[in-house]
Design a protein around this motif. Sequence first.
Motif, PDB file in Angstrom:
ATOM      1  N   TRP A  60       0.850  -1.191   0.000  1.00 41.00           N
ATOM      2  CA  TRP A  60       0.000   0.000   0.000  1.00 41.00           C
ATOM      3  C   TRP A  60       0.888   1.243   0.000  1.00 41.00           C
ATOM      4  O   TRP A  60       1.490   1.591   1.013  1.00 41.00           O
ATOM      5  N   ARG A  61       0.932   1.906  -1.124  1.00 39.99           N
ATOM      6  CA  ARG A  61       1.829   3.043  -1.294  1.00 39.99           C
ATOM      7  C   ARG A  61       1.289   4.264  -0.559  1.00 39.99           C
ATOM      8  O   ARG A  61       0.113   4.593  -0.649  1.00 39.99           O
ATOM      9  N   ALA A  62       2.180   4.931   0.153  1.00 32.73           N
ATOM     10  CA  ALA A  62       1.832   6.205   0.779  1.00 32.73           C
ATOM     11  C   ALA A  62       2.663   7.332   0.181  1.00 32.73           C
ATOM     12  O   ALA A  62       2.136   8.302  -0.348  1.00 32.73           O
ATOM     13  N   LEU A  63       4.010   7.208   0.239  1.00 32.09           N
ATOM     14  CA  LEU A  63       4.894   8.261  -0.244  1.00 32.09           C
ATOM     15  C   LEU A  63       6.114   7.660  -0.924  1.00 32.09           C
ATOM     16  O   LEU A  63       6.486   6.504  -0.665  1.00 32.09           O
ATOM     17  N   THR A  64       6.752   8.464  -1.741  1.00 31.99           N
ATOM     18  CA  THR A  64       8.020   8.096  -2.367  1.00 31.99           C
ATOM     19  C   THR A  64       9.088   9.058  -1.869  1.00 31.99           C
ATOM     20  O   THR A  64       8.930  10.279  -1.971  1.00 31.99           O
ATOM     21  N   LEU A  65      10.176   8.511  -1.340  1.00 32.68           N
ATOM     22  CA  LEU A  65      11.251   9.316  -0.762  1.00 32.68           C
ATOM     23  C   LEU A  65      12.430   9.286  -1.734  1.00 32.68           C
ATOM     24  O   LEU A  65      13.044   8.240  -1.957  1.00 32.68           O
ATOM     25  N   GLU A  66      12.760  10.453  -2.306  1.00 33.02           N
ATOM     26  CA  GLU A  66      13.754  10.514  -3.372  1.00 33.02           C
ATOM     27  C   GLU A  66      14.980  11.340  -3.017  1.00 33.02           C
ATOM     28  O   GLU A  66      15.980  11.285  -3.730  1.00 33.02           O
ATOM     29  N   ARG A  67      14.947  12.107  -1.962  1.00 31.62           N
ATOM     30  CA  ARG A  67      16.101  12.922  -1.568  1.00 31.62           C
ATOM     31  C   ARG A  67      16.781  12.284  -0.357  1.00 31.62           C
ATOM     32  O   ARG A  67      16.112  11.850   0.579  1.00 31.62           O
TER      33      ARG A  67
ATOM     34  N   ALA B 292      14.027  10.633 -13.564  1.00 33.91           N
ATOM     35  CA  ALA B 292      14.706   9.558 -12.844  1.00 33.91           C
ATOM     36  C   ALA B 292      16.203   9.831 -12.748  1.00 33.91           C
ATOM     37  O   ALA B 292      16.820   9.645 -11.695  1.00 33.91           O
ATOM     38  N   GLN B 293      16.806  10.293 -13.855  1.00 32.22           N
ATOM     39  CA  GLN B 293      18.237  10.566 -13.837  1.00 32.22           C
ATOM     40  C   GLN B 293      18.564  11.769 -12.957  1.00 32.22           C
ATOM     41  O   GLN B 293      19.589  11.785 -12.266  1.00 32.22           O
ATOM     42  N   ARG B 294      17.707  12.775 -12.988  1.00 30.66           N
ATOM     43  CA  ARG B 294      18.008  14.021 -12.279  1.00 30.66           C
ATOM     44  C   ARG B 294      17.927  13.877 -10.766  1.00 30.66           C
ATOM     45  O   ARG B 294      18.770  14.392 -10.029  1.00 30.66           O
ATOM     46  N   ILE B 295      16.920  13.187 -10.282  1.00 30.24           N
ATOM     47  CA  ILE B 295      16.665  13.148  -8.840  1.00 30.24           C
ATOM     48  C   ILE B 295      17.137  11.845  -8.210  1.00 30.24           C
ATOM     49  O   ILE B 295      17.748  11.848  -7.141  1.00 30.24           O
ATOM     50  N   ASN B 296      16.909  10.726  -8.869  1.00 27.08           N
ATOM     51  CA  ASN B 296      17.078   9.432  -8.222  1.00 27.08           C
ATOM     52  C   ASN B 296      18.438   8.788  -8.439  1.00 27.08           C
ATOM     53  O   ASN B 296      18.612   7.584  -8.245  1.00 27.08           O
ATOM     54  N   LEU B 297      19.410   9.608  -8.844  1.00 30.03           N
ATOM     55  CA  LEU B 297      20.800   9.171  -8.863  1.00 30.03           C
ATOM     56  C   LEU B 297      21.670   9.985  -7.921  1.00 30.03           C
ATOM     57  O   LEU B 297      22.853   9.686  -7.754  1.00 30.03           O
ATOM     58  N   SER B 298      21.088  11.005  -7.328  1.00 28.17           N
ATOM     59  CA  SER B 298      21.888  11.922  -6.509  1.00 28.17           C
ATOM     60  C   SER B 298      22.205  11.302  -5.155  1.00 28.17           C
ATOM     61  O   SER B 298      21.385  10.616  -4.546  1.00 28.17           O
ATOM     62  N   LEU B 299      23.442  11.547  -4.691  1.00 26.04           N
ATOM     63  CA  LEU B 299      23.907  11.107  -3.377  1.00 26.04           C
ATOM     64  C   LEU B 299      24.729  12.229  -2.759  1.00 26.04           C
ATOM     65  O   LEU B 299      25.288  13.078  -3.482  1.00 26.04           O
ATOM     66  N   PRO B 300      24.848  12.266  -1.443  1.00 29.21           N
ATOM     67  CA  PRO B 300      25.705  13.276  -0.816  1.00 29.21           C
ATOM     68  C   PRO B 300      27.166  13.109  -1.241  1.00 29.21           C
ATOM     69  O   PRO B 300      27.610  12.007  -1.595  1.00 29.21           O
ATOM     70  N   GLN B 301      27.892  14.190  -1.215  1.00 25.64           N
ATOM     71  CA  GLN B 301      29.311  14.127  -1.514  1.00 25.64           C
ATOM     72  C   GLN B 301      30.035  13.423  -0.372  1.00 25.64           C
ATOM     73  O   GLN B 301      30.007  13.853   0.773  1.00 25.64           O
ATOM     74  N   GLY B 302      30.679  12.330  -0.690  1.00 25.36           N
ATOM     75  CA  GLY B 302      31.444  11.607   0.319  1.00 25.36           C
ATOM     76  C   GLY B 302      30.555  10.813   1.253  1.00 25.36           C
ATOM     77  O   GLY B 302      29.324  10.853   1.205  1.00 25.36           O
ATOM     78  N   GLY B 303      31.202  10.030   2.126  1.00 26.89           N
ATOM     79  CA  GLY B 303      30.485   9.226   3.096  1.00 26.89           C
ATOM     80  C   GLY B 303      30.233   7.814   2.614  1.00 26.89           C
ATOM     81  O   GLY B 303      30.087   7.564   1.405  1.00 26.89           O
TER      82      GLY B 303
END
Length: 671
Positions: free
Chosen positions: A242-249, A340-351
């Motif tokens: 049961w979908r409620a939200l999608t978390l992309e950031r 999809a490419q713009r938002i769902n490939l982003s990661l923080p720098q380092g870590g």
Amino acid sequence: MSRATAASVQPIPRVALTWLLVAQAVVIIPHLEHLPLWIVALWLGCAAWRIQVFRMRASYPSGIAKLALVAAAGLGVWFSSGSLIGLDAGVVLLIAAFVIKLMELKTRRDAWVLILLGFFAVTTSYLFQDDIIAAAFSLLPVLALLAAAIGLQQSSFAARPMPTLRLAGGLLLQALPLMLLLFLLFPRMGPLWSLPLPGDKAMTGLSDSMAPGDMVELSQSSALAFRVSFDGQPPPRSLLYWRALTLERFDGLRWSTAFQRGDRPPQWQQRGTPLQYQVIMEPNGRPWLFALDAGQTSLNDARMMSDFHLERRLPVRQGLMYRATSWPEALLEPDDAARAQRINLSLPQGGNPQARAWAQQLRERYPQPAELVQAMLRSFREQPFRYTLRPPDAGSERIDGFLFDTRAGFCEHYAGAMTFVLRAAGIPARVVTGYQGGEASSSGNYLAIRQFDAHAWVEYWQRGRGWTRVDPTGAVAPERIEQGLEAALGQEGSFLESDPFSPLRYRNFALLNQLRMAWEDANYGWQRWVLGYQAEQQGDMLKRWFGGLDRQWIGALLIGGGALLLGLLALVLFKPWQRTADVQLRSFQRFERILAPLGMRREPGEGARDFCRRAIKVLPAHAQAIRDYLDAFEKQRYGGAAASPAELRGHLARLRRELPWRLRPSRGKGT
């Protein structure tokens, strides 16, 4: 001074004061959960003082004392609620005014003000709870307030509380047909204004962001999130996501939403056989709705957002029922890679360097996204990963600590870690939160989805196939998906450990579980047929009843039906067929009814003169009024005098005024 004005300033009879005190107690009880304790102390003090005033052992408070009490109550509301504005503070202020008004209760006019305040206070309890128990209990203060109102008007009941209560119950029962008619046929309108939830708290526990540990806290609650009934056979439990939200950031710690209300609708293709079902949501103060992928709803004010979740224009602040249709095999954005490419490939720098290195190794070995995903699932399945509600601290590098050190976590740990690795490997991925599974009712008519069914899973994107769901929790603890949280945590024993009295912990006891399921079925019926009876359901019902009639004809029929119902009710109440045309006999029957509350009832076969002689012996101080009425009655009845209803009514009115209504009547028949 007119008669009405004089009556309004008369002292309050004992029975009316008694029922007002009872009404205040039962009005306050449903509010105890959200009222500060000082309100209870305030009511006890005011009630005790008012009783002492009635017993003439205390005097009414002065104006300065009342002003100080009101100021103290206002300060109490401020300190307990933090404000004088809002639902919580408003209800506390109302209850405080309802209690303090008791202190200056002198006349019947004051009592009427208190009764009307009481009816309004009863309605505010539905802002906090509207289940069957709350609805049934609300009849008690209504009954007590009606009894108090009758005690003010019916002087013959002034010293007899139980007859007053019986009459109030009779009036309430007589009002039920009209209440049912209005409920079914009165136009269902939306609220004229919107109020925040008590304390502005969302009851579901899901929020628009997620960090490790959030779902762990939510899993300890057995509160209901929503119920679902399918049109036909429901799908297997393993498909109930049961979908409620999608978390992309992702900021290195928390996952959060990235959609905006202005985003364009998503592109998707309907495939396969659709599922149709009805959802009854609990209020949660959030605008999103729950549905299987990919879902559409019948609500006019809801739409599918760019991340495929359903959302209303306004938050769900009261129980909501809606129909939905889902296509589980639909293709979700199979050709649109820009977002999809713009938002769902982003990661923080380092870590998390270990997770990044593992992602590169997987990418080199498995160039196809589906193969890489299966490799990760095998790793979760074959390595010593554990599914637990008691995850150890993973350290500052949370993804690395979970994947390579502790290897123990809940659904959000697995979903967050897998999404991170997929992004590091160059595969668009995101976390989806909602609920998984649901408990079937004993009748099989619906599924109950609770707080501990909250879940997080992963979606990854492939060209031509779009977004594909994958659940790493299923690789580590398949019993969580197939059977539920309790089965997955059986050995650990942490299921609802913070709620030892929850009946859901004792589902293995057959009798207790049957009673619980029966109560769940009753609540489901209440929600579906009473709380869920809104404009759409009313319109469907009227169409079934009246077919193709237009609104004018339907309105005329409803008005005619209401008039007919009121006419039938009037016939039942007044019983004109039992009335006699004999003027003197009707007058003597009124005479008997006047004396009946004082214990005087005419014996079978007893004549008018003998009955009046007995009455004079019981009420010697009013012998003259009784003799005057008897003389007028006998002259008209037996002496040939012309019938004079006005004369008989005058003698009855004089007798009614003179009788000692404050004297407690004898229950015997007299001698």
